[in-house]
Design an enzyme around this catalytic site. Structure first.
Site, PDB file in Angstrom:
ATOM      1  N   HIS A  84      36.141  37.232  31.330  1.00 55.87           N
ATOM      2  CA  HIS A  84      35.847  38.601  30.893  1.00 55.87           C
ATOM      3  C   HIS A  84      36.531  39.691  31.711  1.00 55.87           C
ATOM      4  CE1 HIS A  84      32.056  38.690  33.715  1.00 55.87           C
ATOM      5  NE2 HIS A  84      33.107  38.142  34.302  1.00 55.87           N
ATOM      6  N   HIS A  85      37.287  39.334  32.748  1.00 58.44           N
ATOM      7  CA  HIS A  85      38.020  40.343  33.523  1.00 58.44           C
ATOM      8  C   HIS A  85      39.452  40.536  33.026  1.00 58.44           C
ATOM      9  CE1 HIS A  85      34.674  40.554  36.185  1.00 58.44           C
ATOM     10  NE2 HIS A  85      34.868  39.368  36.734  1.00 58.44           N
ATOM     11  N   ALA A  86      39.855  39.802  32.006  1.00 60.16           N
ATOM     12  CA  ALA A  86      41.190  39.985  31.441  1.00 60.16           C
ATOM     13  C   ALA A  86      41.171  41.174  30.495  1.00 60.16           C
ATOM     14  CB  ALA A  86      41.642  38.732  30.713  1.00 60.16           C
ATOM     15  N   ASN A  91      34.355  43.813  32.538  1.00 58.80           N
ATOM     16  CA  ASN A  91      35.155  45.037  32.418  1.00 58.80           C
ATOM     17  C   ASN A  91      36.312  44.896  31.438  1.00 58.80           C
ATOM     18  OD1 ASN A  91      36.354  43.227  34.264  1.00 58.80           O
ATOM     19  ND2 ASN A  91      37.217  44.851  35.534  1.00 58.80           N
TER      20      ASN A  91
END
Length: 279
Positions: free
Chosen positions: A98-100, A141
């Protein structure tokens, strides 16, 4: 990475699953990566042509095998979502990257399997409103940035307020928790919030990022959940999806406890839960 080998071994050893329950995903077409990620970023990533600054933000040395691994993970989440449409639930033994962001990687994430899966479902008209429930200790993010202007995807992230990333994006709903938050406060907030989101957004598909880095034993988490708290957290999400007949894809997310057994146990119990509720 060790947990990705140990988790299926544990599930087979204890009899929760058999080896026939696992699948090795086939790579999805390139267009599904480009449907989520900036074409220039994806092509530079595939060519191992990122800048040193971009590689440092990812946190891993950039190799062809790492890029392939991320593509396989995203393909696994898509296939798990297709299984969920048929059986009510599908599980990715990895995933939750989920940080990509749409145009860059960050925090050990190169390609956002959550966003790729949501876009695959929407583009193919397999869903019309996708709810992302992200309960990793770190804010989702990248997912928030990708869907910030969208109304057919609702991003909900409940995370450590003072933890990474230090510059938060704006999800459709964020709940930032103080360091040391334990089972009671965490579960109360979650159980009050999720039914309201369902009533307001009325999703027809749910993607759940079920990171175990909220555990008190986690070296990076700074929250204080117990294994029983993790179990009740997952039961809250999975039961809500089942009771409302919403297909559910679960991906595992982070986990950094010093003892690998704590990570494996934290992940294993959601597979036990899925088996008991759905099969």
């Amino acid at each position: 990475m060790e947990k990705y080998d140990l988790l299926p071994e544990q599930l087979v050893y204890e009899g929760t699953l058999s080896r026939e329950n696992f699948f090795a995903p086939e790579l999805i077409e390139e267009k599904w990566f480009l449907n989520t990620h900036d074409p220039n970023y994806f092509r530079r990533l595939s060519a191992l042509d990122l800048t040193p600054q971009e590689v440092r933000a990812i946190g891993f040395p950039l190799t062809a095998s790492l890029v392939h691994r991320e593509m396989v993970i995203a393909s696994g989440s898509v296939q798990a979502a297709e299984f969920a449409l048929s059986y009510g639930i599908g599980m990715n033994i990895a995933g939750g990257t989920h940080h990509a962001f749409s145009n860059r990687g960050e925090g050990f994430c190169l390609l956002n399997d959550i966003a790729i899966t949501a876009n695959f479902l929407l583009e193919n008209r397999l869903a019309s409103r996708v709810l992302v429930v992200d309960l990793d200790v770190h804010q989702g993010n990248g997912t928030a940035e990708i869907f910030k202007e969208r109304r057919d995807v609702f991003t909900f992230s409940m995370h450590g307020e003072k933890n990474f990333p230090h510059r938060k994006e704006k999800s459709h709903l964020d709940i930032g928790l103080p360091d040391g938050t334990g089972d009671l406060e965490y579960l109360t907030r979650l159980q009050q919030t999720l039914p309201r989101i369902l009533e307001m957004f009325d999703p027809d598909f749910l993607i759940y990022q079920s990171g175990t880095d909220v555990l008190a034993s986690d070296q990076l988490g700074r929250l204080n959940l117990s294994q029983s708290g993790i179990k009740e957290r997952d039961e809250t999400v999975v039961s809500l999806a089942k009771n409302n007949q919403i297909p559910l894809m679960c991906c595992m997310g982070g986990g950094y406890s010093k003892q690998i057994k704590d990570i494996v146990e934290g992940h294993a119990q959601i597979f036990r839960l899925a088996q008991s509720l759905y099969f």
